[in-house]
Write a protein that holds these residues in place. Structure first.
Motif, PDB file in Angstrom:
ATOM      1  N   GLN A 174       6.813 -71.970   7.922  1.00 47.11           N
ATOM      2  CA  GLN A 174       6.084 -70.714   7.735  1.00 47.11           C
ATOM      3  C   GLN A 174       4.747 -70.744   8.481  1.00 47.11           C
ATOM      4  O   GLN A 174       4.357 -69.753   9.085  1.00 47.11           O
TER       5      GLN A 174
ATOM      6  N   PRO B 230       1.530 -62.953   4.293  1.00 45.53           N
ATOM      7  CA  PRO B 230       1.159 -62.131   5.453  1.00 45.53           C
ATOM      8  C   PRO B 230      -0.050 -61.237   5.177  1.00 45.53           C
ATOM      9  O   PRO B 230      -0.902 -61.052   6.055  1.00 45.53           O
ATOM     10  N   LEU B 231      -0.160 -60.729   3.954  1.00 43.53           N
ATOM     11  CA  LEU B 231      -1.313 -59.893   3.615  1.00 43.53           C
ATOM     12  C   LEU B 231      -2.601 -60.715   3.578  1.00 43.53           C
ATOM     13  O   LEU B 231      -3.655 -60.250   4.023  1.00 43.53           O
TER      14      LEU B 231
ATOM     15  N   TYR C 249       3.902 -68.034  11.250  1.00 46.90           N
ATOM     16  CA  TYR C 249       2.707 -67.202  11.106  1.00 46.90           C
ATOM     17  C   TYR C 249       1.720 -67.466  12.241  1.00 46.90           C
ATOM     18  O   TYR C 249       1.019 -66.553  12.681  1.00 46.90           O
TER      19      TYR C 249
ATOM     20  N   MET D  47      11.727 -56.461   0.351  1.00 44.31           N
ATOM     21  CA  MET D  47      10.814 -57.599   0.347  1.00 44.31           C
ATOM     22  C   MET D  47      10.008 -57.566  -0.938  1.00 44.31           C
ATOM     23  O   MET D  47       9.393 -56.567  -1.273  1.00 44.31           O
ATOM     24  N   SER D  48      10.029 -58.654  -1.646  1.00 43.96           N
ATOM     25  CA  SER D  48       9.278 -58.717  -2.890  1.00 43.96           C
ATOM     26  C   SER D  48       7.789 -58.886  -2.599  1.00 43.96           C
ATOM     27  O   SER D  48       7.392 -59.283  -1.509  1.00 43.96           O
ATOM     28  N   ILE D  49       7.014 -58.594  -3.626  1.00 42.79           N
ATOM     29  CA  ILE D  49       5.559 -58.671  -3.475  1.00 42.79           C
ATOM     30  C   ILE D  49       5.108 -60.109  -3.223  1.00 42.79           C
ATOM     31  O   ILE D  49       4.155 -60.336  -2.482  1.00 42.79           O
ATOM     32  N   LYS D  50       5.823 -61.083  -3.798  1.00 46.98           N
ATOM     33  CA  LYS D  50       5.421 -62.482  -3.599  1.00 46.98           C
ATOM     34  C   LYS D  50       5.625 -62.920  -2.154  1.00 46.98           C
ATOM     35  O   LYS D  50       4.876 -63.740  -1.651  1.00 46.98           O
ATOM     36  N   LYS D  51       6.629 -62.374  -1.488  1.00 50.94           N
ATOM     37  CA  LYS D  51       6.865 -62.718  -0.089  1.00 50.94           C
ATOM     38  C   LYS D  51       5.841 -62.046   0.823  1.00 50.94           C
ATOM     39  O   LYS D  51       5.602 -62.517   1.925  1.00 50.94           O
ATOM     40  N   ALA D  52       5.262 -60.960   0.363  1.00 52.50           N
ATOM     41  CA  ALA D  52       4.287 -60.231   1.177  1.00 52.50           C
ATOM     42  C   ALA D  52       2.871 -60.763   1.011  1.00 52.50           C
ATOM     43  O   ALA D  52       1.977 -60.388   1.775  1.00 52.50           O
TER      44      ALA D  52
END
Length: 179
Positions: free
Chosen positions: A57, A9-10, A61, A1-6
């Motif tokens: 999304q 959620p973060l 979410y 999972m790339s940082i942009k996808k995270a």
């Protein structure tokens, strides 16, 4: 999972934690005597994700964080796990009809918070957990909650909108490069 996808959620997890800690740091009893004020910052961010990023999304979410909210804050699992995705879905359909300007978004977000409050109040009244008359709920819970969340929305709507739009543009650029 790339940082942009995270990032989303973060962001939602951060808002969830800050919303949970809000009443600890900000004593609302100093401002509103004999009232109950509920921060719904997570619902605000879910609405912005649904409107400015991706409706699917926002619904996913909503489901995930509704479950998390039920597990952490309520004794009944299912109240928020149902409410968050349904409200995200309704916000998406409302914004398909209405203009996409910040005033309309502000009104839709506050309407979704009012709907959430009425839904939870109605559900808890139905199962006998709350014995509060409707007019007391309106004056002592709903109005102060809308005021608090409206203030939060006024303070953070521009940076939140800009941030989510930038994320959306970055994801679109990534998809264009793939194809």
């Amino acid at each position: 999972m790339s940082i942009k996808k995270a990032i989303l959620p973060l962001l939602l997890l951060l808002v969830f934690v800050l919303e949970s800690m809000f009443s600890t740091f900000v004593p609302t009893s100093l401002f509103w005597k004999n009232t109950v004020v509920a921060p719904h910052f997570l619902m605000i961010v879910l609405c912005f994700i649904t409107i400015y990023y991706n409706s699917v999304q926002g619904i996913y979410y909503g489901l995930l964080f509704g479950f998390l909210f039920d597990m952490v804050h309520t004794e009944l699992v299912g109240v928020y796990i149902f409410a968050y995705p349904i409200l995200a879905y309704l916000v998406y359909h409302a914004m398909r009809i209405l203009q996409l300007n910040l005033f309309i978004v502000f009104c839709i977000v506050l309407a979704s918070i009012a709907a959430l409050e009425y839904y939870v109040y109605g559900f808890l009244t139905l199962i006998g957990r709350v014995q509060m008359p409707a007019h007391i709920f309106f004056t002592d819970r709903l109005l102060p909650t809308l005021l608090l969340n409206g203030i939060f929305l006024l303070l953070f709507c521009f940076p939140l909108r800009r941030y989510i739009l930038r994320l959306s543009e970055a994801m679109e650029e990534k998809e264009k490069r793939i194809f």
